[in-house]
Design a protein around this motif. Structure first.
Motif, PDB file in Angstrom:
ATOM      1  N   CYS A  73       5.919  -5.708   3.244  1.00 43.02           N
ATOM      2  CA  CYS A  73       6.515  -5.493   1.923  1.00 43.02           C
ATOM      3  C   CYS A  73       8.000  -5.826   1.948  1.00 43.02           C
ATOM      4  CB  CYS A  73       6.307  -4.041   1.525  1.00 43.02           C
ATOM      5  SG  CYS A  73       7.122  -3.614  -0.017  1.00 43.02           S
ATOM      6  N   ARG A  74       8.474  -6.583   0.954  1.00 43.88           N
ATOM      7  CA  ARG A  74       9.885  -6.965   0.916  1.00 43.88           C
ATOM      8  C   ARG A  74      10.760  -5.803   0.474  1.00 43.88           C
ATOM      9  NH1 ARG A  74      11.688  -8.448  -4.402  1.00 43.88           N
ATOM     10  NH2 ARG A  74      10.026  -7.966  -5.875  1.00 43.88           N
ATOM     11  N   CYS A  75      10.156  -4.754  -0.086  1.00 45.95           N
ATOM     12  CA  CYS A  75      10.941  -3.608  -0.562  1.00 45.95           C
ATOM     13  C   CYS A  75      11.048  -2.502   0.485  1.00 45.95           C
ATOM     14  CB  CYS A  75      10.322  -3.051  -1.841  1.00 45.95           C
ATOM     15  SG  CYS A  75      10.539  -4.148  -3.252  1.00 45.95           S
ATOM     16  N   CYS A  76       9.919  -2.066   1.049  1.00 50.06           N
ATOM     17  CA  CYS A  76       9.952  -0.919   1.959  1.00 50.06           C
ATOM     18  C   CYS A  76       9.582  -1.291   3.382  1.00 50.06           C
ATOM     19  CB  CYS A  76       9.037   0.198   1.450  1.00 50.06           C
ATOM     20  SG  CYS A  76       7.283  -0.129   1.697  1.00 50.06           S
ATOM     21  N   GLY A  77       9.141  -2.526   3.615  1.00 50.86           N
ATOM     22  CA  GLY A  77       8.850  -2.956   4.975  1.00 50.86           C
ATOM     23  C   GLY A  77       7.492  -2.555   5.502  1.00 50.86           C
ATOM     24  N   ALA A  78       6.673  -1.904   4.668  1.00 50.10           N
ATOM     25  CA  ALA A  78       5.341  -1.499   5.116  1.00 50.10           C
ATOM     26  C   ALA A  78       4.545  -2.728   5.558  1.00 50.10           C
ATOM     27  CB  ALA A  78       4.602  -0.767   4.001  1.00 50.10           C
ATOM     28  N   ALA A  79       3.690  -2.550   6.531  1.00 47.27           N
ATOM     29  CA  ALA A  79       2.911  -3.664   7.072  1.00 47.27           C
ATOM     30  C   ALA A  79       1.947  -4.209   6.020  1.00 47.27           C
ATOM     31  CB  ALA A  79       2.134  -3.198   8.297  1.00 47.27           C
ATOM     32  N   GLY A 103       0.808  -1.215   0.000  1.00 50.27           N
ATOM     33  CA  GLY A 103       0.000   0.000   0.000  1.00 50.27           C
ATOM     34  C   GLY A 103       0.834   1.255   0.000  1.00 50.27           C
ATOM     35  N   ALA A 104       2.137   1.134   0.322  1.00 50.19           N
ATOM     36  CA  ALA A 104       3.008   2.308   0.390  1.00 50.19           C
ATOM     37  C   ALA A 104       3.789   2.512  -0.905  1.00 50.19           C
ATOM     38  CB  ALA A 104       3.970   2.172   1.567  1.00 50.19           C
ATOM     39  N   CYS A 105       4.484   1.453  -1.385  1.00 44.81           N
ATOM     40  CA  CYS A 105       5.356   1.634  -2.555  1.00 44.81           C
ATOM     41  C   CYS A 105       4.847   0.891  -3.791  1.00 44.81           C
ATOM     42  CB  CYS A 105       6.785   1.193  -2.228  1.00 44.81           C
ATOM     43  SG  CYS A 105       7.027  -0.597  -2.181  1.00 44.81           S
ATOM     44  N   GLY A 106       3.851   0.030  -3.624  1.00 52.05           N
ATOM     45  CA  GLY A 106       3.274  -0.657  -4.775  1.00 52.05           C
ATOM     46  C   GLY A 106       3.982  -1.921  -5.197  1.00 52.05           C
ATOM     47  N   ALA A 107       5.096  -2.269  -4.541  1.00 55.65           N
ATOM     48  CA  ALA A 107       5.853  -3.465  -4.916  1.00 55.65           C
ATOM     49  C   ALA A 107       5.063  -4.726  -4.587  1.00 55.65           C
ATOM     50  CB  ALA A 107       7.198  -3.477  -4.187  1.00 55.65           C
ATOM     51  N   LEU A 108       5.372  -5.798  -5.322  1.00 53.86           N
ATOM     52  CA  LEU A 108       4.739  -7.084  -5.076  1.00 53.86           C
ATOM     53  C   LEU A 108       5.616  -7.944  -4.181  1.00 53.86           C
ATOM     54  CD1 LEU A 108       3.479  -7.988  -8.661  1.00 53.86           C
ATOM     55  CD2 LEU A 108       2.119  -7.139  -6.747  1.00 53.86           C
ATOM     56  N   THR A 109       4.986  -8.604  -3.212  1.00 53.60           N
ATOM     57  CA  THR A 109       5.655  -9.561  -2.343  1.00 53.60           C
ATOM     58  C   THR A 109       4.879 -10.865  -2.439  1.00 53.60           C
ATOM     59  OG1 THR A 109       6.367  -7.802  -0.829  1.00 53.60           O
ATOM     60  CG2 THR A 109       6.313 -10.033   0.066  1.00 53.60           C
ATOM     61  N   ALA A 167      -1.427  -2.607   5.239  1.00 55.07           N
ATOM     62  CA  ALA A 167      -1.513  -1.411   4.393  1.00 55.07           C
ATOM     63  C   ALA A 167      -1.672  -1.776   2.919  1.00 55.07           C
ATOM     64  CB  ALA A 167      -0.252  -0.552   4.572  1.00 55.07           C
ATOM     65  N   GLY A 168      -1.482  -3.057   2.598  1.00 52.32           N
ATOM     66  CA  GLY A 168      -1.574  -3.472   1.200  1.00 52.32           C
ATOM     67  C   GLY A 168      -2.810  -4.306   0.943  1.00 52.32           C
ATOM     68  N   HIS A 169      -2.829  -4.944  -0.219  1.00 52.28           N
ATOM     69  CA  HIS A 169      -3.957  -5.810  -0.544  1.00 52.28           C
ATOM     70  C   HIS A 169      -3.469  -7.006  -1.351  1.00 52.28           C
ATOM     71  CE1 HIS A 169      -3.588  -3.313  -4.182  1.00 52.28           C
ATOM     72  NE2 HIS A 169      -4.069  -4.367  -4.831  1.00 52.28           N
ATOM     73  N   THR A 170      -4.270  -8.038  -1.379  1.00 49.32           N
ATOM     74  CA  THR A 170      -3.929  -9.232  -2.142  1.00 49.32           C
ATOM     75  C   THR A 170      -4.154  -8.982  -3.618  1.00 49.32           C
ATOM     76  OG1 THR A 170      -4.493 -10.703  -0.328  1.00 49.32           O
ATOM     77  CG2 THR A 170      -4.500 -11.659  -2.525  1.00 49.32           C
TER      78      THR A 170
END
Ligand SMILES: [Zn+2]
Length: 136
Positions: free
Chosen positions: A43-49, A29-35, A52-55
């Motif tokens: 997030c594997r890129c920025c560490g956001a919880a 939800g923060a940087c848009g990267a896929l994990t 904050a993201g979605h499937t």
């Protein structure tokens, strides 16, 4: 109709309409990267919880980076020998996976593969990767 049962790992993959598998990623939800998988802690890129993201569900396409034959059965459900490969998934995610081939010589670095269901003895399905047909 020979429809597979439930997925062994519902946070990792889901049955697609064409009979292959889609992979379930966590879209940050923060940087848009896929994990991968969608059940990752963050997030594997920025560490956001993860909250904050979605499937995000994407076709189970991947590319082989390297492969190795495993000669020792590590679980009863998987008879040795079998082939494990490091795959590059969407967004550059690297993941080790079992390949639906008999010999590692059936694979080559850079080869495109797709996720397909493999039915387990209990009727559920797990994820394997198979080479994409050249004609496709
Ligand atoms: Zn992120």
């Amino acid at each position: 109709m020979n429809h597979p049962g439930e997925p062994v790992h519902p946070a990792l993959y889901a049955l697609a309409e064409d009979g292959t598998l889609d992979l379930l990623y966590l879209a940050c939800g923060a940087c848009g990267a896929l994990t991968f998988p969608s059940s990752a802690y963050g997030c594997r890129c920025c560490g956001a919880a993860a909250e904050a993201g979605h499937t995000q569900r994407l076709a189970g396409r991947a590319r082989v980076r390297q492969m190795v034959t495993v000669h020792q059965a590590l679980t009863p459900a998987l008879a040795a020998p079998y082939v494990v490969a490091e795959l590059e998934l969407a967004g550059g995610v690297l993941e080790e996976a079992v390949l639906d081939v008999r010999h590692e010589g059936d694979l080559a670095p850079g080869m495109p593969v797709r996720a397909v269901p493999a039915i387990m003895p209990d009727g559920r399905f797990t994820c394997r990767f198979a080479p994409l047909e050249d004609a496709a």
